[in-house]
Design an enzyme around this catalytic site. Structure first.
Site, PDB file in Angstrom:
ATOM      1  N   CYS A 128       0.814  -1.212   0.000  1.00 36.98           N
ATOM      2  CA  CYS A 128       0.000   0.000   0.000  1.00 36.98           C
ATOM      3  C   CYS A 128       0.851   1.267   0.000  1.00 36.98           C
ATOM      4  CB  CYS A 128      -0.982  -0.052   1.164  1.00 36.98           C
ATOM      5  SG  CYS A 128      -2.348   1.117   1.032  1.00 36.98           S
ATOM      6  N   HIS A 135      -3.963  -5.439  -0.073  1.00 33.35           N
ATOM      7  CA  HIS A 135      -3.642  -5.905   1.278  1.00 33.35           C
ATOM      8  C   HIS A 135      -3.668  -7.428   1.359  1.00 33.35           C
ATOM      9  CE1 HIS A 135      -3.817  -1.987   3.539  1.00 33.35           C
ATOM     10  NE2 HIS A 135      -4.362  -1.655   2.384  1.00 33.35           N
ATOM     11  N   GLU A 175      -2.593  -9.200   3.653  1.00 38.68           N
ATOM     12  CA  GLU A 175      -2.786  -9.601   5.058  1.00 38.68           C
ATOM     13  C   GLU A 175      -4.239  -9.434   5.489  1.00 38.68           C
ATOM     14  OE1 GLU A 175      -3.175  -5.353   5.442  1.00 38.68           O
ATOM     15  OE2 GLU A 175      -1.929  -6.620   4.184  1.00 38.68           O
TER      16      GLU A 175
END
Length: 361
Positions: free
Chosen positions: A251, A336, A338
């Site tokens: 990001c 993302h 995660e």
């Protein structure tokens, strides 16, 4: 109590005040996730923004331990309907009380569909949440147009270095330095579950200090705001790039690495925020569903092909979603991997990072 959302284009929405009654000016953005409102609230990338949730009912399972940081970060919270009687065996409170505790104003009962259509058609804009029924819109509009989020990374980063040991029964793998630009907890957690010891560094830590610890790899985290505001951090990231240490960036970290190596970024019309964004891996042509939260994007027209090449692309609009750096053990993604909650399609990228560092010891 009545509350009002006033946009810089003159549109006004009237609803009910939730959380704090403090007046706030912020950038208004929307998130399309159908679940995970707590993770959205506690994502540091929302600092400097007020979040509109497009899913109509928010708060039905209350506040649970599933937080991505120690507190909520948005300047404001905007929903269609707020559940005031949450039901979940893990529930520890209501969103109303959670927002009030952290002095975050919000508004419920407005037409979030109409609001989202305005933001999509006209682009992200600033707005004010207020409970003052005697507001003067002619005085407010100039203030809204003058507002900028500024450098909000300094607001969300940790204040001191800390070490997180590996977790569970995973074999010990590597030592990773995580530069905290507004990191979600699940970035460190994803590494620890794979046997990594993670040292978290404040955003303004020098490259020399990080490299002196001789980490096996470096993570650059997500974070809020315009990446071009992070001038000093970009200088240090350039030094990290010039080392031979493997680097994985997510990001904001992805954007800062691009800026550090000569590319450019620009603000998107209304950004990508939600849990269902398709991205294509250009190496395999496989498409993954991803969780995203960003309003800026790397301009691939400014890439030097001798430095970096596109690795992922957004299937919906063709914007860049990741880069692979030529001659370096460095790759970066805009989305993302995660994500928690959210699609786990791209979680394998953490395994790729471990392998890039040489795998398990």
């Amino acid at each position: 109590m009545k509350a009002f959302l006033i946009l810089e284009d003159g549109n006004v929405f009237t609803g009910t005040s939730i959380g704090s009654t403090r007046e706030v000016i912020s950038e208004i953005v929307f998130n399309t996730s159908m679940t995970g409102y707590l993770e959205v609230l506690t994502d540091p990338s929302y600092a400097g923004q007020a979040v509109v949730m497009t899913y109509p009912l928010i708060g039905n399972y209350g506040i649970t331990p599933d937080m991505e940081s120690g507190r909520p970060w948005p300047d404001g919270y905007i929903v269609r309907e707020l559940s005031r009687m949450p039901s979940n065996f893990r529930c520890e409170g209501t969103i109303q009380d959670f927002l009030a505790k952290y002095d975050i104003p919000g508004i419920a009962g407005i037409d979030t569909r109409a609001l989202t259509k305005i933001l999509r058609e006209k682009g992200t804009m600033n707005g004010m949440i207020t409970t003052n029924e005697n507001y003067n819109i002619e005085e407010i509009i100039p203030k809204l147009k003058a507002y900028t989020t500024g450098n909000v990374v300094d607001k969300v980063t940790c204040t001191e270095k800390r070490v997180l040991k590996k977790q569970g029964n995973a074999p010990e793998t590597k030592k990773v330095a995580l530069l905290d630009l507004g990191a979600k907890r699940n970035i460190a957690q994803s590494l620890r579950e794979r046997g990594c010891e993670v040292t978290v560094y404040p955003a303004h830590t020098s490259a020399e200090e990080i490299l002196a610890a001789n980490p096996d790899g470096i993570m650059l985290s997500n974070g809020p705001g315009d990446p071009k505001e992070c001038k000093e951090i970009i200088t240090e990231i350039r030094k990290l790039y010039e080392s031979d240490t493997p680097i994985f960036a997510i990001c904001l970290g992805h954007q800062l690495m691009a800026l550090a190596t000569g590319a450019d970024t620009h603000k998107m019309k209304y950004g990508h925020r939600g849990g269902n964004h398709p991205v294509k891996d250009l190496a395999t042509n496989r498409v993954y569903i991803s969780s995203q939260n960003h309003g800026y994007v790397v301009d691939t027209d400014t890439l030097d092909p001798k430095v970096a090449t596109p690795a992922f692309v957004n299937v919906n609009d063709g914007t860049n979603e990741g880069l692979s750096y030529v001659g370096k053990n460095i790759f970066t993604v805009q989305f993302h991997p995660e994500a928690c909650p959210g699609p786990q399609d791209s979680a394998y990228l953490f395994d790729r990072f471990i392998n890039m560092m040489g795998g398990a010891k």
